[in-house]
Design an enzyme around this catalytic site. Structure first.
Site, PDB file in Angstrom:
ATOM      1  CG  ASP A 407      -1.891   1.144   1.203  1.00 36.29           C
ATOM      2  OD1 ASP A 407      -2.731   1.178   0.275  1.00 36.29           O
ATOM      3  OD2 ASP A 407      -1.814   2.015   2.087  1.00 36.29           O
ATOM      4  CD  GLU A 450      -4.357   3.982  -1.767  1.00 34.46           C
ATOM      5  OE1 GLU A 450      -4.427   4.318  -0.574  1.00 34.46           O
ATOM      6  OE2 GLU A 450      -5.294   4.120  -2.581  1.00 34.46           O
TER       7      GLU A 450
END
Length: 538
Positions: A407, A450
């Protein structure tokens, strides 16, 4: 020896049918001692017409043989009648042979014309059309049989005998002249049709058309010569020429499969196709091809029927073919169809259909469904499918697996500060780094937003820790330029390691890796955590 028909008028009637039997007996007797080559030629012509007639009847399962059957019957009557004429010892017997000839000769050219129309797939006439076409030949038949009572076909008959050959020479009446002109018109129309198709054909089809053309021209030229000749002792070669023409038809029917395998009527459609069409024998030797096939495979232009070709052997066991055409790679779908004749495989039709555009479209759709358009790694759905395919029971028993959840730290700030175009550049850059860091058989996909998921196969715990930490360091040291600014991005990574034989269902693996990621983020980010019952930082 010479006799005029005027001396025999009263006798012809009484001899008509009685003399047929005698003539047949005399024919058998004469054949044993006959040395005249012309008689043997006529015997040959009669035998050929019988053979062709039998074959036409045997192939009646093809609708194109309908007119050919009657044409062969008429040819037989014409040849046999002339044979009777030339061996006859009297004018009565000779004229009986003429009568037999005239039962067939008025119809031969017309029937061949109708046969050619069927071969080329032209629409058949209606009842009215056939009545018009057959009106003159039928009238010609009756006027010829009615001589000497009706002198419309012949006005006068003369009988000549030179010791070897008997010959009846008739002076044509108005119906006879009109019948000859009608035959020439039909022959001309037949030739025009053949030339029309011959102009655009090649290979076997061109050879077939040449045979058909010769079958018309040979009798036509002989007929013209005989018609223009004024020699009363001239021998009539028309029956022999007609038999030769019919022999050429027999050759096309029997050897070139005129009635079955490659009908000329359908050849027009095949030749105009954009798809490559090839006809092969059972052993995949070349027989014929359309123009599109010869452009696609230029070596076909130099092949003769029966020759072998390496590319055809390759096509035999393939469903698709890849070829370079004009510097571009093209894809062709191969369709093979057996040609069945009398329940036996007589050959193979091969169709090469260009599916390049379709393949490209399918590839675009596949890429769109499989790869994320921004990060150019697998989509979430594709990642799950591939991961499930990798984690088979046989493989998890012998290989270790690691699942990573990656992440980007504070990614929302990037979008808020620099805008979404900058965020897209960041996501794409990080995805390229992650994908390039692992092996080709490892699976890298966009899990959501993301977040990036990675499934690694056959890697030890030590190797895994070292490799993942190195990835984190590379990303941390990467500067991403955007509008004069250098962005520094870090990532938090959660890991779940599963030794050989200890692998979990994919959902459990993701849950554990996600739990380790949560701990990495809560511990200050920019770090790697390995899942354990008590998670620890790597």
């Amino acid at each position: 020896m010479y006799y005029s028909s005027d001396f025999a008028v009263g006798k012809i009637n009484s001899y008509c049918y009685f003399r047929i039997k005698n003539c047949l007996l005399e024919l058998i007797k004469e054949m044993k001692s006959m040395l005249n080559i012309f008689v043997w030629i006529m015997i040959f012509s009669t035998v050929v017409s019988i053979i062709l007639m039998i074959y036409a009847v045997a192939t009646y399962n093809s609708e194109r043989s309908f007119f050919l059957i009657f044409s062969c019957i008429c040819t037989f009557l014409y040849s046999f009648g002339y044979l009777l004429e030339i061996i006859s010892p009297t004018i009565e017997a000779a004229f009986m042979g003429v009568r037999v000839q005239k039962m067939g000769s008025p119809f031969i050219v017309l029937l061949n014309y109708l046969f050619m129309r069927d071969v080329y797939g032209e629409k058949r006439f209606g009842t009215k059309g056939y009545c018009i076409l057959f009106a003159l030949p039928v009238f010609n038949l009756f006027t010829a049989q009615a001589f000497p009572w009706i002198r419309l076909h012949y006005t006068h008959i003369e009988y000549f005998w030179d010791g070897l050959i008997a010959n009846c020479q008739g002076t044509l009446g108005p119906v006879g002249i009109l019948a000859i002109a009608y035959h020439f018109v039909l022959a001309f129309l037949t030739i025009l049709r053949i030339l029309k198709h011959l102009k655009n054909e090649s290979g076997l089809l061109r050879y077939q058309n040449l045979c058909l053309l010769a079958s018309v021209l040979i009798p036509l030229f002989v007929n013209i010569y005989h018609t223009l000749s004024y020699d009363y002792l001239r021998i009539d070669l028309n029956p022999f020429a007609v038999a030769v023409g019919q022999s050429l038809l027999l050759y096309s029917v029997r050897k070139q499969n005129l009635l079955h395998v490659v009908p000329l009527a359908r050849a027009q459609v095949i030749e105009s196709m954009t798809d490559a069409f090839i006809v092969c024998s059972r052993d995949f030797s070349f027989l014929d091809a359309n123009q599109a096939a010869k452009q696609l495979l230029p070596e076909l232009n130099s092949l003769l029927p029966g020759e072998s070709m390496g590319k055809l052997k390759q096509i035999k066991n393939e469903a698709e073919l890849y070829l370079e055409k004009n510097g571009e790679k093209r894809f062709y779908k191969i369709t093979k169809t057996d040609i069945l004749q009398n329940s036996k495989n007589s050959g193979v039709c091969i169709l090469l259909h260009d599916i390049t555009d379709k393949e490209r479209q399918l590839k675009k759709l596949y890429n769109k469904a499989t790869f994320d358009s921004l990060m150019h790694i697998y989509t979430r759905a594709a990642f799950f499918d591939l991961a499930q395919f990798m984690l088979t029971p046989d493989k998890v028993r012998i290989y270790s697996y690691t699942l990573l959840m990656i992440d980007l730290d504070h990614f929302k700030n990037v979008n808020d500060t620099y805008g979404h175009p900058c965020g897209d550049i960041v996501l794409e850059t990080i995805a390229v780094i992650v994908k390039g860091h692992f092996f080709e058989n490892d699976i890298v996909g966009r899990y959501g937003g993301e977040e990036i998921a990675v499934l690694l196969e056959n890697i030890s715990a030590g190797q895994m820790a070292e490799k993942v930490e190195k990835l984190r360091t590379i990303i941390e040291n990467t500067r991403i330029p955007y509008q004069g600014n250098d962005l520094n991005i870090t990532v938090s990574i959660g890991m779940a390691y599963f030794p050989a034989g200890k692998s979990q269902p994919l959902e459990n693996m993701i849950e554990r890796a996600d739990s380790a990621l949560y701990k990495a983020k809560n511990s200050g980010r920019n770090r790697v955590y390995l899942y354990e019952e008590k998670g620890r930082e790597v």
